[in-house]
Scaffold this motif. Sequence first.
Motif, PDB file in Angstrom:
ATOM      1  N   ALA A  63       0.839  -1.205   0.000  1.00 36.62           N
ATOM      2  CA  ALA A  63       0.000   0.000   0.000  1.00 36.62           C
ATOM      3  C   ALA A  63       0.872   1.252   0.000  1.00 36.62           C
ATOM      4  O   ALA A  63       0.623   2.196  -0.772  1.00 36.62           O
ATOM      5  N   MET A  64       1.893   1.266   0.821  1.00 38.50           N
ATOM      6  CA  MET A  64       2.771   2.445   0.908  1.00 38.50           C
ATOM      7  C   MET A  64       3.647   2.591  -0.330  1.00 38.50           C
ATOM      8  O   MET A  64       3.862   3.702  -0.816  1.00 38.50           O
ATOM      9  N   GLU A  65       4.145   1.490  -0.851  1.00 40.31           N
ATOM     10  CA  GLU A  65       4.968   1.545  -2.062  1.00 40.31           C
ATOM     11  C   GLU A  65       4.166   2.013  -3.274  1.00 40.31           C
ATOM     12  O   GLU A  65       4.733   2.525  -4.236  1.00 40.31           O
ATOM     13  N   GLY A  66       2.857   1.852  -3.216  1.00 33.19           N
ATOM     14  CA  GLY A  66       2.005   2.270  -4.323  1.00 33.19           C
ATOM     15  C   GLY A  66       1.815   3.770  -4.422  1.00 33.19           C
ATOM     16  O   GLY A  66       1.258   4.272  -5.398  1.00 33.19           O
ATOM     17  N   VAL A  67       2.304   4.502  -3.443  1.00 30.76           N
ATOM     18  CA  VAL A  67       2.170   5.960  -3.447  1.00 30.76           C
ATOM     19  C   VAL A  67       3.326   6.557  -4.256  1.00 30.76           C
ATOM     20  O   VAL A  67       4.498   6.257  -3.982  1.00 30.76           O
ATOM     21  N   ALA A  68       2.994   7.391  -5.238  1.00 30.26           N
ATOM     22  CA  ALA A  68       4.037   8.031  -6.056  1.00 30.26           C
ATOM     23  C   ALA A  68       4.937   8.880  -5.161  1.00 30.26           C
ATOM     24  O   ALA A  68       4.448   9.658  -4.347  1.00 30.26           O
ATOM     25  N   GLY A  69       6.235   8.698  -5.319  1.00 28.41           N
ATOM     26  CA  GLY A  69       7.203   9.445  -4.520  1.00 28.41           C
ATOM     27  C   GLY A  69       7.835   8.610  -3.423  1.00 28.41           C
ATOM     28  O   GLY A  69       8.843   8.984  -2.845  1.00 28.41           O
TER      29      GLY A  69
END
Length: 112
Positions: A63-69
């Motif tokens: 879930a966190m890795e899916g956030v751009a940046g």
Amino acid sequence: MKHFSKHLVAAAVLGLSGTIMLPLAVPAFTLSASQAIVVKEQTRTFAIENMYCAACPITVRKAMEGVAGVKSVKVNFEAKTATVVYDPSAVTVAAIAAASTNAGYPAKAIGS
């Protein structure tokens, strides 16, 4: 002899080729594409709630890795934390926490 001095000065100004040689203007500060100003990555640790099984950290990490940046995420199941390396010019701490929270694992940033 006076004419010789004038010719010597003229030759120095014109250079040997007969063209005027002036120093090239160089900007005081230039950047190439590979030298572009880069914002430093930051690292933040989050307290993660609701992690009870071995699959929970995988869900939080994805879930966190899916956030751009977001550059990387390491989840510690025993400590119930996630350590995130991210680009602060591309993502906020709140957005990273929201990604985990939206996946069912409320996250809160620890420290400053």
